[in-house]
Enzyme design. Sequence first.
Site, short mmCIF file in Angstrom:
data_model
loop_
_atom_site.label_atom_id
_atom_site.label_comp_id
_atom_site.label_asym_id
_atom_site.label_seq_id
_atom_site.Cartn_x
_atom_site.Cartn_y
_atom_site.Cartn_z
N CYS A 1 -34.27 -33.95 24.12
CA CYS A 1 -35.10 -35.37 23.70
C CYS A 1 -33.83 -36.25 23.61
O CYS A 1 -34.21 -37.55 23.73
CB CYS A 1 -35.64 -35.18 22.61
N THR B 1 -43.52 -32.39 17.49
CA THR B 1 -43.11 -33.68 17.13
C THR B 1 -44.32 -34.16 16.34
O THR B 1 -44.44 -34.68 15.08
CB THR B 1 -43.03 -34.60 18.44
N1 PMP Z 1 -37.96 -29.69 16.26
C1 PMP Z 1 -37.02 -29.11 16.79
C2 PMP Z 1 -36.14 -28.12 15.73
C3 PMP Z 1 -36.91 -29.01 18.32
O1 PMP Z 1 -36.03 -28.15 18.64
C4 PMP Z 1 -38.12 -29.63 19.20
C5 PMP Z 1 -37.82 -29.73 20.59
N2 PMP Z 1 -36.59 -29.82 21.12
C6 PMP Z 1 -38.68 -30.53 18.32
C7 PMP Z 1 -39.17 -30.30 17.12
C8 PMP Z 1 -39.98 -31.21 19.35
O2 PMP Z 1 -40.79 -30.43 19.88
P1 PMP Z 1 -41.82 -30.73 20.93
O3 PMP Z 1 -41.13 -31.67 21.99
O4 PMP Z 1 -42.67 -29.70 21.26
O5 PMP Z 1 -42.72 -31.79 20.03
#
Ligand code: PMP
Length: 393
Positions: free
Chosen positions: A336, A71
């Site tokens: 998420c 993110t």
């Molecule tokens: N990009 C993609 C393609 C993801 O699958 C995810 C996690 N679902 C994220 C970004 C965000 O990752 P993080 O929660 O580690 O910040």
Amino acid sequence: MIYLDHHATTPIDPCVVDAMLPWLQTQFGNPHSHTHALGRDAADACDSALAKIAIQLSSQPESIVVTSGATESNNLAIEGVARHPRQRRRHLITVATEHPSVLDPIARLGDEGFRVTVLPVRLQSDPDCGQVDLDLLRRTVDDDTALVSIMWANNEIGTIQPMAEISKIVHDAGALLHCDATQAVGRLPINLKEFDIDLLTASAHKFYGPKGIGLLAIGNQRRVRIRPLFVGGGQQHGLRSGTMNPAGVIGMAEAIERCQATMVADAARQQLLRERLWTKIQDAFSDVQINGPETAGGLFPEARLYNNLNFSFADVEGETMMAAASGLAVSSGSACSSTDPRPSHVLMAIGLSESRARRSLRFGLGRFTTDADIQDAVQLLIAARQRIFRTGG
Ligand code: PMP
């Protein structure tokens, strides 16, 4: 619990924990403290971890910005390019099936006056469902485009984008390419140089590393200028202030090396298990429909991640099935958005009806998934469906 939700996160590999432990216990120095051995040891360990990561991505250690995860990396890439003081271009391009951590920063820049194009993807009727139309991209990218952000592999339907072709189109127009490779790093061979990617996002917990650590790899230092999100101590060449997390970086390096070492065998095994799962699902439930690209590919198939399966039942919602199959960890949509009542934006973007999107389940297989897990998962789903229909839904 049968865990088939590896797109949401992966269990940390025991060898990664072992590599991290000293840096959480006795070796607690601040890697930016150069006045004593504890600090210098931590700095050396971080440097060697970054060197290992760089080798795996065909990048340079000094081109890797360590972040808190995908993110932050996505925000840093997008905001960083768009808001750089010397940025004159005002057009941003992305794709409808991106993760919210790409879509939302771009939408916010749109609210602030940037021109934003969100490209559609190929529909479910197309064998390459979820891929961006390259002719459309070519027609859309122009000499005002600052950045194109396209993910390597989709976290819901597993679509793999043709990154080499995309990269060429984007660079022919003089724009920069950001790639959210969160689902691809550790699963597919990623080579920043070969694919000529300007900015690449990864998150360690998606490849058997720890949570809360990720990276933004910068492909071509001369071409890419980014404005930091965080200012302060000026660490990481000023691109990401704040004390580096040695245990996290060392864990991320161990995890990525481990993935590379076992990638081909893991891919073959997981693809076989995924095919077995899909066959059993089709045998057990009538009229299930695949969501996303066709699954029958060779090793490292062009169109779909080998560990991903997403399908819709004919007569029952994914949420209902998950509630009834409590021993099974899968998802409908991404982690998420799992509390968001709206149907998945990815499934809607490939043209599914709202009803079909709600009848979907997403499976993500992993390194430790066994044949018994697949058998048990299908049995749990069969029992869940029987319970649902016995009690009248
Ligand atoms: N990009 C993609 C393609 C993801 O699958 C995810 C996690 N679902 C994220 C970004 C965000 O990752 P993080 O929660 O580690 O910040």
